[in-house]
Scaffold this motif. Structure first.
Motif, mmCIF file in Angstrom:
data_model
loop_
_atom_site.group_PDB
_atom_site.id
_atom_site.type_symbol
_atom_site.label_atom_id
_atom_site.label_comp_id
_atom_site.label_asym_id
_atom_site.label_seq_id
_atom_site.Cartn_x
_atom_site.Cartn_y
_atom_site.Cartn_z
ATOM 1 N N SER A 132 -39.773 84.350 -39.755
ATOM 2 C CA SER A 132 -39.368 85.640 -40.292
ATOM 3 C C SER A 132 -38.742 86.493 -39.191
ATOM 4 C CB SER A 132 -40.557 86.386 -40.909
ATOM 5 O OG SER A 132 -41.511 86.698 -39.909
ATOM 6 N N VAL A 133 -37.890 87.415 -39.610
ATOM 7 C CA VAL A 133 -37.239 88.337 -38.668
ATOM 8 C C VAL A 133 -37.684 89.751 -39.008
ATOM 9 C CG1 VAL A 133 -35.029 89.325 -37.941
ATOM 10 C CG2 VAL A 133 -35.230 86.853 -38.278
ATOM 11 N N SER A 134 -38.325 90.405 -38.061
ATOM 12 C CA SER A 134 -38.773 91.782 -38.249
ATOM 13 C C SER A 134 -37.662 92.739 -37.814
ATOM 14 C CB SER A 134 -40.022 92.045 -37.407
ATOM 15 O OG SER A 134 -39.701 91.961 -36.015
ATOM 16 N N PHE A 135 -37.886 94.031 -38.039
ATOM 17 C CA PHE A 135 -36.905 95.016 -37.601
ATOM 18 C C PHE A 135 -36.738 94.977 -36.085
ATOM 19 C CE2 PHE A 135 -35.791 99.437 -36.328
ATOM 20 C CZ PHE A 135 -34.512 99.455 -36.865
ATOM 21 N N GLU A 136 -37.851 94.766 -35.369
ATOM 22 C CA GLU A 136 -37.772 94.657 -33.914
ATOM 23 C C GLU A 136 -36.893 93.479 -33.495
ATOM 24 O OE1 GLU A 136 -42.098 96.110 -34.539
ATOM 25 O OE2 GLU A 136 -40.579 95.014 -35.639
ATOM 26 N N ASP A 137 -37.136 92.308 -34.110
ATOM 27 C CA ASP A 137 -36.308 91.133 -33.805
ATOM 28 C C ASP A 137 -34.830 91.449 -34.024
ATOM 29 O OD1 ASP A 137 -38.598 89.581 -33.352
ATOM 30 O OD2 ASP A 137 -38.702 88.937 -35.436
ATOM 31 N N PHE A 138 -34.570 92.117 -35.142
ATOM 32 C CA PHE A 138 -33.193 92.430 -35.528
ATOM 33 C C PHE A 138 -32.519 93.354 -34.515
ATOM 34 C CE2 PHE A 138 -30.402 95.343 -38.041
ATOM 35 C CZ PHE A 138 -29.378 94.437 -38.296
ATOM 36 N N VAL A 139 -33.191 94.461 -34.158
ATOM 37 C CA VAL A 139 -32.545 95.421 -33.254
ATOM 38 C C VAL A 139 -32.494 94.922 -31.813
ATOM 39 C CG1 VAL A 139 -32.960 97.480 -34.627
ATOM 40 C CG2 VAL A 139 -34.671 96.774 -32.969
ATOM 41 N N PHE A 140 -33.459 94.089 -31.402
ATOM 42 C CA PHE A 140 -33.395 93.534 -30.058
ATOM 43 C C PHE A 140 -32.160 92.643 -29.923
ATOM 44 C CE2 PHE A 140 -38.313 93.735 -29.592
ATOM 45 C CZ PHE A 140 -38.217 95.096 -29.334
ATOM 46 N N GLY A 141 -31.946 91.778 -30.934
ATOM 47 C CA GLY A 141 -30.771 90.908 -30.918
ATOM 48 C C GLY A 141 -29.481 91.697 -31.016
ATOM 49 N N LEU A 142 -29.463 92.673 -31.920
ATOM 50 C CA LEU A 142 -28.264 93.486 -32.126
ATOM 51 C C LEU A 142 -27.939 94.303 -30.877
ATOM 52 C CD1 LEU A 142 -26.500 93.658 -34.666
ATOM 53 C CD2 LEU A 142 -27.614 95.839 -35.190
ATOM 54 N N SER A 143 -28.968 94.767 -30.187
ATOM 55 C CA SER A 143 -28.763 95.539 -28.964
ATOM 56 C C SER A 143 -28.057 94.700 -27.904
ATOM 57 C CB SER A 143 -30.110 96.045 -28.425
ATOM 58 O OG SER A 143 -29.939 96.751 -27.209
ATOM 59 N N ILE A 144 -28.428 93.437 -27.816
ATOM 60 C CA ILE A 144 -27.783 92.534 -26.856
ATOM 61 C C ILE A 144 -26.335 92.277 -27.251
ATOM 62 C CG2 ILE A 144 -27.756 90.184 -25.940
ATOM 63 C CD1 ILE A 144 -30.827 90.203 -26.190
ATOM 64 N N ILE A 145 -26.127 91.964 -28.537
ATOM 65 C CA ILE A 145 -24.786 91.627 -29.019
ATOM 66 C C ILE A 145 -23.826 92.805 -28.876
ATOM 67 C CG2 ILE A 145 -23.440 90.975 -31.052
ATOM 68 C CD1 ILE A 145 -26.012 89.573 -32.089
ATOM 69 N N LEU A 146 -24.293 94.009 -29.206
ATOM 70 C CA LEU A 146 -23.405 95.173 -29.229
ATOM 71 C C LEU A 146 -23.382 95.971 -27.934
ATOM 72 C CD1 LEU A 146 -24.156 96.608 -32.790
ATOM 73 C CD2 LEU A 146 -22.430 94.942 -32.112
ATOM 74 N N ARG A 147 -24.508 96.016 -27.224
ATOM 75 C CA ARG A 147 -24.601 96.904 -26.062
ATOM 76 C C ARG A 147 -24.982 96.184 -24.765
ATOM 77 N NH1 ARG A 147 -25.560 101.975 -28.674
ATOM 78 N NH2 ARG A 147 -23.932 101.997 -30.287
ATOM 79 N N GLY A 148 -25.245 94.897 -24.834
ATOM 80 C CA GLY A 148 -25.681 94.181 -23.648
ATOM 81 C C GLY A 148 -24.559 93.989 -22.629
ATOM 82 N N THR A 149 -24.934 93.594 -21.428
ATOM 83 C CA THR A 149 -23.934 93.250 -20.417
ATOM 84 C C THR A 149 -23.215 91.966 -20.845
ATOM 85 O OG1 THR A 149 -25.467 91.865 -19.150
ATOM 86 C CG2 THR A 149 -25.426 94.227 -18.614
ATOM 87 N N ILE A 150 -22.130 91.654 -20.170
ATOM 88 C CA ILE A 150 -21.403 90.421 -20.476
ATOM 89 C C ILE A 150 -22.332 89.215 -20.349
ATOM 90 C CG2 ILE A 150 -19.577 88.863 -19.699
ATOM 91 C CD1 ILE A 150 -18.548 91.269 -21.220
ATOM 92 N N ASN A 151 -23.139 89.193 -19.299
ATOM 93 C CA ASN A 151 -24.075 88.075 -19.107
ATOM 94 C C ASN A 151 -25.110 88.018 -20.222
ATOM 95 O OD1 ASN A 151 -22.818 87.214 -16.812
ATOM 96 N ND2 ASN A 151 -24.573 87.464 -15.447
ATOM 97 N N ASP A 152 -25.608 89.174 -20.654
ATOM 98 C CA ASP A 152 -26.588 89.223 -21.745
ATOM 99 C C ASP A 152 -25.997 88.630 -23.019
ATOM 100 O OD1 ASP A 152 -28.501 90.466 -20.199
ATOM 101 O OD2 ASP A 152 -27.982 92.494 -20.850
ATOM 102 N N ARG A 153 -24.773 89.034 -23.327
ATOM 103 C CA ARG A 153 -24.126 88.576 -24.552
ATOM 104 C C ARG A 153 -23.830 87.076 -24.503
ATOM 105 N NH1 ARG A 153 -19.725 93.400 -25.905
ATOM 106 N NH2 ARG A 153 -21.036 95.130 -25.225
ATOM 107 N N LEU A 154 -23.374 86.621 -23.348
ATOM 108 C CA LEU A 154 -23.063 85.199 -23.221
ATOM 109 C C LEU A 154 -24.341 84.358 -23.276
ATOM 110 C CD1 LEU A 154 -20.243 85.265 -20.504
ATOM 111 C CD2 LEU A 154 -19.997 84.832 -22.958
ATOM 112 N N ASN A 155 -25.423 84.853 -22.707
ATOM 113 C CA ASN A 155 -26.706 84.146 -22.800
ATOM 114 C C ASN A 155 -27.158 84.042 -24.251
ATOM 115 O OD1 ASN A 155 -28.333 83.244 -20.304
ATOM 116 N ND2 ASN A 155 -27.384 85.149 -19.598
ATOM 117 N N TRP A 156 -26.979 85.137 -25.021
ATOM 118 C CA TRP A 156 -27.375 85.130 -26.431
ATOM 119 C C TRP A 156 -26.526 84.130 -27.217
ATOM 120 C CZ3 TRP A 156 -26.191 85.803 -31.528
ATOM 121 C CH2 TRP A 156 -27.256 86.136 -32.386
#
Length: 220
Positions: A109-133
């Motif tokens: 299951s995906v909780s709201f926390e799971d969702f925003v943690f992932g979205l935070s990386i995709i939308l606001r993370g560093t280049i390295n964070d996004r590429l790692n994801w």
């Protein structure tokens, strides 16, 4: 103690969606608590752990709670929601891979926390964070490297999602050609797999990839 926890849970939820109203009837309180089986972290905690502001978190939570009243989403529901964005094709397999990437606890299951943690990386993370994801998304069995088989599964799911009506003249072997091109560019030591180091280094050298990642900067 239970009453205190109950009140705190309701307060946290209302703080997130900005809907707190002191005049709310206790019957409504009971109804809301009975329909929600997962309470998200407090607003301050989520603001601290993500790159979203309090207002942005409230907007995201309203949308999440509207689609997932219980506070969590399982894979079937996730696929149903995701399919609404790609009605012209079959997005079920790609949605499966995406769900796996968001389900960091691997509990189905995906909780709201799971969702925003992932979205935070995709939308606001560093280049390295996004590429790692992104690497984690493509590394289907999570063994630390991407094989041609894994990349082919991803490519097929993307072409299925886009649909025949989008690419009516698409050749059947297009996903295979895409994978071969991917490996020719990224598999630097030609050992048949792409490591996280090879992936990040190759992506950073690709101007198109870098430009596409910058498109997400002001989504919210």
């Amino acid at each position: 103690m239970k009453a205190k926890n109950r009140d705190q849970s309701l307060s946290d939820s209302r703080e997130l969606d900005g809907s707190y109203d002191q005049l709310t009837d206790s019957v409504e309180d009971d109804f809301e608590l009975s329909t929600v089986c997962h309470r998200p972290e407090s607003m301050d905690k989520l603001e601290e752990l993500t790159k979203f502001t309090k207002k942005e978190l409230q907007v995201l939570y309203r949308g999440f709670k509207n689609e997932c009243p219980s506070g969590v989403v399982n894979e079937d529901n996730f696929k149903t929601i995701y399919s609404q964005f790609f009605p012209q094709g079959d997005s079920s397999m790609y949605a499966h891979f995406l769900f796996e990437a968001f389900d960091t606890n691997k509990n189905g299951s995906v909780s709201f926390e799971d969702f925003v943690f992932g979205l935070s990386i995709i939308l606001r993370g560093t280049i390295n964070d996004r590429l790692n994801w992104a690497f984690n998304l493509y590394d289907l069995n999570k063994d630390g490297c991407i094989t041609k088989e894994e990349m082919l599964d991803i490519m097929k799911s993307i072409y299925d999602m886009m649909g025949k009506c989008t690419y009516p003249s698409m050749q059947e072997d297009a996903p295979i050609e895409h994978v071969e091109s991917f490996f020719q560019k990224m598999d630097q030591n030609k050992d048949g797999v792409v490591t996280i180091e090879e992936f990040i280094e190759s992506c950073k050298k690709d101007e198109n990839i870098m430009q596409s990642m910058q498109l997400f900067d002001n989504v919210i």
